[in-house]
Scaffold this motif. Structure first.
Motif, short mmCIF file in Angstrom:
data_model
loop_
_atom_site.label_atom_id
_atom_site.label_comp_id
_atom_site.label_asym_id
_atom_site.label_seq_id
_atom_site.Cartn_x
_atom_site.Cartn_y
_atom_site.Cartn_z
N GLU A 9 0.80 -1.23 0.00
CA GLU A 9 0.00 0.00 0.00
C GLU A 9 0.84 1.29 0.00
OE1 GLU A 9 -0.23 -2.44 2.17
OE2 GLU A 9 0.04 -1.73 4.24
N GLY A 10 2.16 1.16 0.02
CA GLY A 10 3.01 2.36 -0.05
C GLY A 10 3.49 2.64 -1.47
N ARG A 34 -5.23 -7.63 6.58
CA ARG A 34 -6.07 -6.89 7.55
C ARG A 34 -5.33 -6.59 8.86
NH1 ARG A 34 -11.58 -7.67 5.75
NH2 ARG A 34 -11.43 -8.95 3.88
N GLY A 40 -1.49 -0.57 11.54
CA GLY A 40 -1.04 0.73 11.04
C GLY A 40 -2.10 1.81 11.13
N HIS A 41 -3.19 1.56 11.88
CA HIS A 41 -4.28 2.53 12.08
C HIS A 41 -4.88 2.96 10.75
CE1 HIS A 41 -3.16 3.12 16.35
NE2 HIS A 41 -1.92 3.04 15.92
N GLY A 43 -7.68 3.49 8.60
CA GLY A 43 -9.13 3.54 8.80
C GLY A 43 -9.91 3.13 7.56
N VAL A 44 -11.22 3.13 7.72
CA VAL A 44 -12.11 2.62 6.66
C VAL A 44 -12.01 3.48 5.40
CG1 VAL A 44 -14.49 2.09 6.09
CG2 VAL A 44 -13.64 1.66 8.37
N ARG A 46 -9.56 5.21 4.28
CA ARG A 46 -8.29 4.97 3.58
C ARG A 46 -8.32 3.59 2.93
NH1 ARG A 46 -2.68 4.98 5.59
NH2 ARG A 46 -3.45 5.35 7.68
N GLN A 47 -8.96 2.64 3.57
CA GLN A 47 -9.08 1.31 2.95
C GLN A 47 -9.88 1.40 1.65
OE1 GLN A 47 -10.14 -1.97 5.59
NE2 GLN A 47 -9.42 -0.80 7.34
N PRO A 88 9.97 2.23 4.27
CA PRO A 88 10.54 2.44 5.62
C PRO A 88 9.66 1.82 6.71
CG PRO A 88 9.41 4.43 4.87
CD PRO A 88 9.26 3.40 3.77
N ASP A 89 8.52 1.27 6.33
CA ASP A 89 7.55 0.76 7.32
C ASP A 89 8.11 -0.49 8.01
OD1 ASP A 89 5.45 -0.37 8.68
OD2 ASP A 89 3.99 -0.10 7.07
N PRO A 90 8.35 -0.40 9.33
CA PRO A 90 8.92 -1.56 10.04
C PRO A 90 8.05 -2.81 9.93
CG PRO A 90 8.92 0.38 11.45
CD PRO A 90 8.12 0.74 10.23
#
Lengths: 145, 253
Positions: A9-10, A34, A40-41, A43-44, A46-47, A88-90
């Protein structure tokens, strides 16, 4: 060598350098994970935005845990290299480690996006304007060089 | 598969309802085609200014920073005319570099608060009246409603909300950052959380605060900036500093 692309998603575009790195026609996969979205918080709304974007991309989409599905999909596609847009997302970095452990024969490669600026040395990140003073000249040129 | 995923989303968002930005590369390219870097520089701080709304497309890599910058440069005669716009792109590059080099800074204080309070003196949860947009501060309640109803806020409104939560309500920035991540369609952990830290003063030299005059200056008639409806904001900066940060020495000179 057979490749498989994991688009997350990045990096939701076909012009990302990850596609140039792979052989033409390499399948690209998105995993609707999911648990990672929730952690990653995301929300709906953004989904929904992500789902709309995926609808244009013509990817293989799978619903589940990326660390479980990607090793299985790599085997199913006969891939020996998994190409992934660098992140960069851990959470994503951690999943890549788990995928490597699950399929030691699979090469996992992160592919960087086109750079905003190319700098001769790592900038001081303590404050924005220290970075900007080093980056400004390149940033105001096409392709940041 | 996409239809199944959308159908499985909670019903509190109507997929058919109008939203500020639609997903997809085509929508991103339409938005990119309309940017005006010169107008952006002149009016970007105003809620009705020439902002680009490219942020969700950049956040999800639908557009790259490089291609947006190149597009902006192609629209001006002199690169300096696009400098303010490109500097905002640079902020995103800067946050991403920190995220990669120091991922621990995304949820931990980079520095101590410069507010005269220790981190332990801040609440860890958002108050219910903030979450429910019933703080009694009219413009703040409008910004909260906007966040919840559209998933988008102008950057200035984000700063007002963040400052209100951290400094007026003395809530840790982490609680507010998680709240924004949940609602904003462009929310990025680096840009979002490190901006909250900038407002809080855990990643800046001093806390960011604002007053009602500032809100009135940058918002249109649709935001309620009447003094009687926003009393806690209707002060000078000097008065606000004394009220919000009583442990700090007053600034001299």
């Amino acid at each position: 060598m057979a490749d498989l692309i994991w688009l997350h998603e990045g990096a939701l575009r076909r012009t990302h350098p990850v596609f140039a790195m792979a052989a033409p026609g390499t399948p690209a996969i998105f995993v609707w994970d999911r648990a990672r979205l929730a952690a990653g918080h995301v929300g709906v709304r953004r989904q929904l935005f992500i789902a709309e974007t995926l609808a244009e991309l013509e990817l293989e989409i799978h619903d589940g845990d990326a660390t479980v599905l990607l090793p299985q999909l790599a085997v199913a596609h006969g891939a020996d290299r998994l190409l992934v847009p660098a992140s960069p997302d851990p959470a994503i970095i951690g999943q890549l480690v788990m995928i490597r452990q699950a399929v030691p024969a699979l090469t996992v490669e992160q592919v960087a996006d086109t750079a905003f600026v190319t700098l001769s040395q790592e900038p001081d990140l303590a404050r924005f304007f220290r970075y900007w003073n080093k980056a400004r000249k390149a940033a105001l040129r096409p392709h940041g060089v | 598969m996409i239809a199944a995923l959308v159908a499985a989303l909670p019903a509190d968002v109507d997929a058919a309802a109008p939203r500020p930005m639609a997903g997809g590369r085509k929508a991103a390219e339409r938005a990119l085609a309309t940017i005006d870097p010169v107008a952006y520089a002149a009016s970007r701080n105003h809620l009705d200014g020439a902002v680009t709304r490219l942020s969700p497309y950049l956040r999800h890599g639908i557009l790259s920073l490089d291609e947006v910058r190149n597009h902006a440069l192609a629209k001006v005669a002199d690169p300096r005319q696009a400098e303010k716009f490109i500097q905002e792109l640079a902020w995103r590059d800067y946050w991403q570099r920190i995220y990669l080099a120091h991922p621990d800074r995304i949820w931990n204080d980079v520095e101590v608060y410069k507010t005269g309070f220790d981190a332990s003196e801040y609440d860890t949860e958002l108050p219910a009246d903030v979450v429910e947009a019933r703080t009694g501060v009219a413009c703040i309640d409008q910004f909260i409603a906007m966040l919840h109803e559209t998933g988008y806020l102008h950057n200035h409104a984000r700063m007002y909300l963040a400052a209100y939560v951290v400094h007026w309500r003395r809530v840790r920035w982490q609680a507010g950052a998680a709240w924004f991540l949940e609602h904003l369609i462009d929310a990025d952990p680096a840009s979002n959380n490190l901006s909250w830290q900038w407002v809080a003063s855990t990643f800046s030299k001093k806390p960011y605060i604002f007053n009602l005059d500032n809100v009135a200056k940058y918002t249109g008639h649709d935001i309620n900036t009447r003094m009687s409806d926003n009393r806690v904001l209707a002060c000078s900066y000097e008065q606000l500093s004394e009220l919000l940060f009583p442990n700090l020495e007053p600034a001299h000179g």
